[in-house]
Design a protein around this motif. Structure first.
Motif, PDB file in Angstrom:
ATOM      1  N   ASN A 268       0.830  -1.214   0.000  1.00  0.00           N
ATOM      2  CA  ASN A 268       0.000   0.000   0.000  1.00  0.00           C
ATOM      3  C   ASN A 268       0.859   1.257   0.000  1.00  0.00           C
ATOM      4  OD1 ASN A 268      -2.509  -1.295  -0.040  1.00  0.00           O
ATOM      5  ND2 ASN A 268      -2.531  -1.569   2.176  1.00  0.00           N
ATOM      6  N   ASP A 269       1.955   1.241   0.767  1.00  0.00           N
ATOM      7  CA  ASP A 269       2.862   2.403   0.763  1.00  0.00           C
ATOM      8  C   ASP A 269       3.515   2.592  -0.602  1.00  0.00           C
ATOM      9  OD1 ASP A 269       2.303   2.987   3.365  1.00  0.00           O
ATOM     10  OD2 ASP A 269       4.057   1.979   4.197  1.00  0.00           O
TER      11      ASP A 269
ATOM     12  N   THR B 216       2.390   1.519  -3.470  1.00  0.00           N
ATOM     13  CA  THR B 216       1.356   1.933  -4.420  1.00  0.00           C
ATOM     14  C   THR B 216       1.123   3.435  -4.344  1.00  0.00           C
ATOM     15  OG1 THR B 216       0.265  -0.224  -4.317  1.00  0.00           O
ATOM     16  CG2 THR B 216      -1.068   1.638  -5.029  1.00  0.00           C
TER      17      THR B 216
ATOM     18  N   THR C 115     -10.027   0.830  -4.591  1.00  0.00           N
ATOM     19  CA  THR C 115      -9.749   1.348  -3.248  1.00  0.00           C
ATOM     20  C   THR C 115     -11.015   1.579  -2.426  1.00  0.00           C
ATOM     21  OG1 THR C 115      -9.690   3.588  -4.198  1.00  0.00           O
ATOM     22  CG2 THR C 115      -7.587   2.446  -3.897  1.00  0.00           C
TER      23      THR C 115
ATOM     24  N   GLU D 293      -9.689  -6.380   1.517  1.00  0.00           N
ATOM     25  CA  GLU D 293      -8.456  -5.811   0.962  1.00  0.00           C
ATOM     26  C   GLU D 293      -7.455  -6.896   0.579  1.00  0.00           C
ATOM     27  OE1 GLU D 293      -4.967  -2.582   2.133  1.00  0.00           O
ATOM     28  OE2 GLU D 293      -6.125  -3.578   3.712  1.00  0.00           O
TER      29      GLU D 293
ATOM     30  N   LEU E 129      -5.965  -7.413  -3.185  1.00  0.00           N
ATOM     31  CA  LEU E 129      -4.546  -7.281  -3.537  1.00  0.00           C
ATOM     32  C   LEU E 129      -4.025  -8.554  -4.187  1.00  0.00           C
ATOM     33  CD1 LEU E 129      -3.088  -5.366  -0.454  1.00  0.00           C
ATOM     34  CD2 LEU E 129      -3.552  -4.467  -2.745  1.00  0.00           C
TER      35      LEU E 129
END
Length: 419
Positions: free
Chosen positions: A302-303, A305, A379, A386, A390
């Protein structure tokens, strides 16, 4: 039946249950997941039941609390508490019953049943005229005491009702949207239901021992001790259920970690994002931290992305739509299909990230804010979905249609720049 053998078996099961419960408790503190808390509680209370029923511990606790047979109250109270937590666990294993409102209604309906039974048993025990300690034979030894008979009647009635209800709920499990998991979960719950059902065998044998001792010429102490075998079998079945669930969860976590690794490698630029990569855990703890490792991997994804957001271009997703529509128009003879499991939202996100990562690696400038995507496709999903989202995105990175969409986008941009 040899009391020494039951003592050894009780201690082995108690140590194993308390050890596994402690491991689950540590995991629950890290993940803060109710199913882990309840699993830990079931295991710990099961360990306490066998520990308190061990003759040596039974007598020691009686001497310490100045009530020789106090464990005869603590064991059924702990059993009802264990069943109550297993009852709650069976609710959390079924997604349609995890809703807060449903859980509150269930708690409001059943908490007075369990709590009232334990309170009534306590009052009856306090008023009973009891003598020396009789571990594993309490029901038969004091069958002539009215309060003991009433105590067991309250205990058995509550246990039978709650076990039957919990077993019925285990058999009616359903997982909306995840039919592939239903059979596996039902196998786990089958062992769980067997464990609860064996508790009823204990009730039947103990009731027979009490009846024989109250009306017959001799006490049926041996039958009372034999009833404990059903409890031992019940604990083993419960351990198999919980171990099976844990192993299955661990396998799924390892599978998803392997699936997510390509997505992690794509969005993380180790030359500039090295501070985002968390330090690996010691090998000693890797067997207990699979879930934590998976959460760390998702956090890093997530970071990473987010760091690609300056290159989020809407064109790859549009190209996916265009190629998907063209594919639908092709003859369905199998010769021109793209193949593989298809999820449009995951494909949009995969194409967007793949294009953004390539743009960053080539040193292309950031897109103007008005031309870039405001948020990545997918999102807006529920937090509980989640992980699966992913995984689907990661699996679509190598999908031929996604690769073709990114290539088409790059060719279009190259032609635009050339003109």
């Amino acid at each position: 039946m040899e009391t020494a053998l039951l003592t050894a078996v009780n201690l082995i099961i108690a140590v194993a249950s308390l050890g596994l419960g402690t491991v689950k408790l540590l995991a629950a503190r890290q993940h803060r997941e109710w199913t882990l808390w309840l699993t830990a509680s079931v295991l710990i209370f099961a360990g306490l039941i066998f520990l308190l029923a061990t003759p040596l511990v039974y007598r020691f606790v009686g001497e310490m609390l100045h009530s020789a047979n106090i464990c005869a109250l603590l064991v059924p109270a702990a059993t009802l508490t264990c069943v109550a937590h297993a009852h709650a666990l069976s609710q959390l294993w079924q997604p349609e019953r995890r809703e807060p409102a449903v859980l509150r209604r269930t708690a409001a309906r059943w908490a007075p049943v369990y709590g009232g039974a334990i309170a009534a048993m306590t009052v009856l025990y306090v008023h009973a005229d009891l003598g020396p300690a009789t571990p594993l034979r309490f029901a038969a030894a004091y069958a002539h005491v009215p309060e003991v008979t009433a105590l067991h009647a309250v205990y058995w009635t509550t246990l039978i009702v709650t076990v039957v209800v919990t077993v019925r709920e285990c058999r009616s499990v359903s997982i909306p949207g995840r039919p592939e998991l239903v059979e596996n979960v039902r196998n786990v719950l089958g062992w769980f239901a067997l464990a609860l059902g064996l508790d009823l065998v204990n009730v039947a044998l103990t009731a027979g021992a009490m009846l024989g001792s109250a009306t017959g010429p001799r006490r049926l102490d041996g039958l009372a001790e034999s009833a404990w075998l059903a409890t031992i079998a019940s604990c083993i079945a419960a351990q198999i259920a919980l171990a099976s669930l844990a192993l299955r969860s661990r396998r799924e976590e390892h599978r998803d970690m392997r699936a997510l690794q390509p997505l992690h490698d794509l969005v993380i630029d180790e030359t500039t994002d090295h501070r985002m990569i968390l330090a690996p855990r010691l090998p000693l703890w890797t067997g207990f931290t699979t879930g934590a490792d998976l959460n760390d991997l998702m956090a890093e994804i997530n970071d990473g992305t987010g760091r690609l957001s300056p290159w989020w271009n809407p064109m790859p997703a549009l190209a996916v739509d265009r190629l998907a529509q063209e594919q639908q128009d092709e003859p369905a003879d199998g010769s021109n299909t793209w193949g593989g499991h298809w999820d449009l939202t995951a494909a949009h996100a995969a194409a967007t990230l793949l294009h953004a990562a390539r743009a960053r690696s080539r040193g292309l400038p950031h897109l103007p804010p008005e031309l870039r995507l405001a948020r990545l496709p997918g999102t807006d999903i529920e937090p509980t979905d989640e992980r699966q989202h992913l995984v689907r995105v990661a699996r679509h990175l190598a999908h031929p249609l996604v690769s073709a969409a990114v290539t088409l986008t790059e060719e279009t941009q190259a032609a635009t720049r050339a003109n």
